[in-house]
Design a protein around this motif. Structure first.
Motif, mmCIF file in Angstrom:
data_model
loop_
_atom_site.group_PDB
_atom_site.id
_atom_site.type_symbol
_atom_site.label_atom_id
_atom_site.label_comp_id
_atom_site.label_asym_id
_atom_site.label_seq_id
_atom_site.Cartn_x
_atom_site.Cartn_y
_atom_site.Cartn_z
ATOM 1 N N ARG A 1 -18.789 -4.317 -49.998
ATOM 2 C CA ARG A 1 -19.336 -5.503 -50.536
ATOM 3 C C ARG A 1 -18.915 -6.836 -49.595
ATOM 4 N NH1 ARG A 1 -16.571 -6.018 -56.259
ATOM 5 N NH2 ARG A 1 -14.772 -5.342 -54.757
ATOM 6 N N VAL A 2 -17.945 -6.687 -48.814
ATOM 7 C CA VAL A 2 -17.147 -7.940 -48.297
ATOM 8 C C VAL A 2 -17.027 -7.751 -46.564
ATOM 9 C CG1 VAL A 2 -16.176 -8.941 -49.983
ATOM 10 C CG2 VAL A 2 -14.990 -7.199 -48.686
ATOM 11 N N ASP A 3 -17.370 -6.369 -45.992
ATOM 12 C CA ASP A 3 -17.119 -6.093 -44.923
ATOM 13 C C ASP A 3 -18.135 -5.038 -44.406
ATOM 14 O OD1 ASP A 3 -16.203 -6.537 -41.967
ATOM 15 O OD2 ASP A 3 -14.446 -5.368 -42.436
ATOM 16 N N MET A 4 -19.519 -4.842 -44.780
ATOM 17 C CA MET A 4 -20.319 -4.129 -44.521
ATOM 18 C C MET A 4 -20.477 -3.989 -42.847
ATOM 19 S SD MET A 4 -23.472 -2.604 -46.199
ATOM 20 C CE MET A 4 -24.360 -1.076 -46.057
ATOM 21 N N PRO A 5 -20.366 -3.093 -42.048
ATOM 22 C CA PRO A 5 -20.742 -2.976 -40.639
ATOM 23 C C PRO A 5 -22.310 -3.387 -40.392
ATOM 24 C CG PRO A 5 -19.577 -1.002 -41.017
ATOM 25 C CD PRO A 5 -20.082 -1.570 -42.465
ATOM 26 N N VAL A 6 -22.460 -4.305 -39.126
ATOM 27 C CA VAL A 6 -23.986 -4.681 -38.984
ATOM 28 C C VAL A 6 -24.136 -4.512 -37.618
ATOM 29 C CG1 VAL A 6 -25.183 -7.002 -38.787
ATOM 30 C CG2 VAL A 6 -23.598 -6.579 -40.956
ATOM 31 N N ILE A 7 -25.387 -4.268 -37.455
ATOM 32 C CA ILE A 7 -25.845 -4.494 -35.926
ATOM 33 C C ILE A 7 -27.370 -5.158 -36.080
ATOM 34 C CG2 ILE A 7 -24.749 -2.051 -35.174
ATOM 35 C CD1 ILE A 7 -27.654 -1.116 -34.909
ATOM 36 N N GLY A 8 -27.649 -5.506 -34.914
ATOM 37 C CA GLY A 8 -28.618 -6.653 -34.697
ATOM 38 C C GLY A 8 -29.437 -6.575 -33.418
ATOM 39 N N PRO A 9 -30.504 -7.319 -33.235
ATOM 40 C CA PRO A 9 -30.843 -7.226 -31.752
ATOM 41 C C PRO A 9 -30.063 -7.578 -30.720
ATOM 42 C CG PRO A 9 -32.229 -8.520 -33.443
ATOM 43 C CD PRO A 9 -31.137 -8.256 -33.994
ATOM 44 N N ASP A 10 -28.970 -8.383 -30.863
ATOM 45 C CA ASP A 10 -27.979 -8.799 -29.854
ATOM 46 C C ASP A 10 -27.018 -7.472 -29.455
ATOM 47 O OD1 ASP A 10 -28.846 -11.337 -29.546
ATOM 48 O OD2 ASP A 10 -27.248 -12.242 -30.726
ATOM 49 N N THR A 11 -26.925 -6.821 -30.509
ATOM 50 C CA THR A 11 -26.135 -5.255 -30.268
ATOM 51 C C THR A 11 -26.950 -4.687 -29.276
ATOM 52 O OG1 THR A 11 -25.389 -5.730 -32.543
ATOM 53 C CG2 THR A 11 -24.816 -3.675 -31.261
ATOM 54 N N VAL A 12 -28.076 -4.275 -29.689
ATOM 55 C CA VAL A 12 -29.082 -3.670 -28.829
ATOM 56 C C VAL A 12 -29.013 -3.958 -27.446
ATOM 57 C CG1 VAL A 12 -31.332 -2.807 -28.466
ATOM 58 C CG2 VAL A 12 -30.376 -2.990 -30.657
ATOM 59 N N LEU A 13 -28.961 -5.312 -27.248
ATOM 60 C CA LEU A 13 -29.178 -5.712 -25.786
ATOM 61 C C LEU A 13 -28.002 -5.805 -25.217
ATOM 62 C CD1 LEU A 13 -31.119 -9.360 -26.537
ATOM 63 C CD2 LEU A 13 -31.955 -6.946 -25.564
ATOM 64 N N LEU A 14 -26.944 -5.870 -25.654
ATOM 65 C CA LEU A 14 -25.516 -5.706 -24.943
ATOM 66 C C LEU A 14 -25.348 -4.177 -24.964
ATOM 67 C CD1 LEU A 14 -23.140 -8.097 -27.329
ATOM 68 C CD2 LEU A 14 -23.434 -8.201 -24.647
ATOM 69 N N ALA A 15 -25.465 -3.315 -25.613
ATOM 70 C CA ALA A 15 -25.549 -1.827 -25.185
ATOM 71 C C ALA A 15 -26.255 -1.454 -24.283
ATOM 72 C CB ALA A 15 -25.688 -0.977 -26.747
ATOM 73 N N ALA A 16 -27.478 -2.029 -24.075
ATOM 74 C CA ALA A 16 -28.203 -1.749 -22.927
ATOM 75 C C ALA A 16 -27.585 -2.407 -21.644
ATOM 76 C CB ALA A 16 -29.698 -2.467 -23.052
ATOM 77 N N ASP A 17 -27.130 -3.486 -21.759
ATOM 78 C CA ASP A 17 -26.561 -4.101 -20.620
ATOM 79 C C ASP A 17 -25.325 -3.480 -20.089
ATOM 80 O OD1 ASP A 17 -28.706 -6.084 -20.476
ATOM 81 O OD2 ASP A 17 -27.084 -7.657 -21.409
ATOM 82 N N ALA A 18 -24.767 -2.612 -21.187
ATOM 83 C CA ALA A 18 -23.585 -1.825 -20.881
ATOM 84 C C ALA A 18 -23.752 -0.506 -20.403
ATOM 85 C CB ALA A 18 -22.410 -1.945 -22.127
ATOM 86 N N GLY A 19 -25.112 -0.272 -20.131
ATOM 87 C CA GLY A 19 -25.409 1.210 -19.719
ATOM 88 C C GLY A 19 -25.463 2.164 -20.610
ATOM 89 N N LEU A 20 -25.601 1.909 -21.722
ATOM 90 C CA LEU A 20 -25.600 2.907 -22.912
ATOM 91 C C LEU A 20 -27.092 3.493 -22.962
ATOM 92 C CD1 LEU A 20 -22.949 1.579 -25.408
ATOM 93 C CD2 LEU A 20 -22.492 2.725 -23.332
ATOM 94 N N SER A 21 -27.140 4.644 -23.765
ATOM 95 C CA SER A 21 -28.168 5.259 -24.012
ATOM 96 C C SER A 21 -28.766 5.495 -25.287
ATOM 97 C CB SER A 21 -28.490 6.827 -23.307
ATOM 98 O OG SER A 21 -27.502 7.414 -23.690
ATOM 99 N N GLY A 22 -27.875 5.223 -26.264
ATOM 100 C CA GLY A 22 -28.232 5.193 -27.678
ATOM 101 C C GLY A 22 -26.981 4.718 -28.516
#
Length: 258
Positions: free
Chosen positions: A206-227
Motif C-alpha cells: 500500500r505504501v511502497d510498491m515497486p515501480v518501473i517506468g520508461p526511464d527505468t527502461v532507458l537506464l537499463a538499456a544504457d547500462a547494456g542490459l538485455s531484459g
C-alpha cells in the motif's frame, strides 16, 4: 464515502492516481517534486496540522505515491502531535525503511484514515504475469538476481538487482534503482544482463510498491542490459504503453513472474 487524498512525492505516479478519481494532492516541503499543484502543503514537523487539514476536508482515504526521501526535522518547528510521535518515529527510522513505513501507516490509521495502495486505485498499472514486451531471456541471470533479493529482503536492503553471466553486477540500496543502473553501466558496460525488480518479503504494497517506468527502461538499456524481470502483481508499470514502446525501441525484453 469521504474524500481521498494523495500524499505525493516525485514522478508521474501521483498524477496517474489522481486520474482515477477526485483527490486532494498533498505535497510535503523538502520532498522531491516540490509543492507546485498541491491542494495542501504540509511539513513533517507539523503532522498535527496535516491531520486537521485532512479531516477538515472530509478525507477518509489516503494514498502515498511517488518517490520520497528522509529529510532533516527542525525541532523548533514541531507541533504538539509530532513532538509526541517523534520518539516512536525515531525508533522506527533506526530499524529501516520498512519499519518506518509500517509505523507511518499505523499513525495515519490511528487518526481514522484508511490507507489505499496505488495498485488498488489503478489496477491497470499492475504488471500481469507473462511476457509484456519482447521474448523473456533465459532463466539463469534472472534466477540468480531473484535469489539474492530473496536472501537480502529480510534485511530491508532493496527491491532490485542486476546479474549477468551468473555474476551479480548491482544490488539496489538506499540510492535507488536508477543509481544502481548507472553504476552497472559504468562498471560493466555491455554485459547483456538482466534487471530483476521485486517486492521485499512482507513489504506493505500500500505504501511502497515497486515501480518501473520508461526511464527505468532507458537506464537499463544504457547500462547494456538485455531484459527486465518484474514480480507479477507486485510491481507497477508507470504508463505501460510507454514502457512497452521504450522496450521495443531499445531492444529490451520485459516479463513478469510470480
Amino acid at each position: 464515502m469521504g474524500a481521498r487524498a494523495i500524499i505525493a512525492g516525485d514522478g508521474a505516479l501521483p498524477g496517474l492516481l489522481a486520474a482515477a478519481g477526485p483527490a486532494l494532492i498533498v505535497r510535503l516541503e523538502g520532498m522531491p517534486g516540490g509543492t507546485d499543484g498541491a491542494d495542501i502543503v504540509a511539513r513533517l514537523e507539523r503532522l498535527g496540522a496535516l491531520f486537521s487539514d485532512l479531516q477538515g476536508a472530509g478525507v477518509t482515504e489516503v494514498c502515498f505515491a511517488g518517490a520520497m526521501r528522509r529529510v532533516a526535522v527542525e525541532a523548533e518547528a514541531l507541533d504538539a502531535v509530532t513532538r509526541d510521535l517523534l520518539p516512536r518515529l525515531t525508533k522506527a527510522m533506526g530499524q529501516g525503511d520498512d519499519a518506518l513505513l509500517r509505523d507511518i501507516v499505523a499513525i495515519f490509521e490511528g487518526q481514522g484514515f484508511t490507507i489505499r495502495g496505488a495498485h488498488e486505485l489503478r489496477p491497470d498499472l499492475v504488471a500481469p504475469e507473462g511476457a509484456i514486451a519482447g521474448i523473456p531471456r533465459p532463466e539463469g541471470d534472472a534466477a540468480r538476481a531473484r535469489g539474492v533479493l530473496a536472501a537480502l529482503g529480510p534485511l530491508d536492503v532493496g527491491q532490485a538487482a542486476v546479474a549477468a553471466g551468473g555474476q551479480m553486477l548491482g544490488i539496489e540500496t538506499l540510492q535507488g534503482t536508477d543509481a544502481m543502473l548507472r553504476f552497472v553501466g559504468r562498471t560493466a558496460p555491455g554485459s547483456g544482463g538482466v534487471l530483476v525488480k521485486r517486492a521485499k518479503p512482507g513489504q506493505d504494497l500500500r505504501v511502497d510498491m515497486p515501480v518501473i517506468g520508461p526511464d527505468t527502461v532507458l537506464l537499463a538499456a544504457d547500462a547494456g542490459l538485455s531484459g527486465i524481470e518484474v514480480q507479477a502483481g507486485h510491481v507497477l508499470l508507470v504508463d505501460p504503453d510507454a514502457v512497452c514502446a521504450s522496450c521495443a525501441a531499445r531492444g529490451l525484453a520485459l516479463w513478469a513472474v510470480p
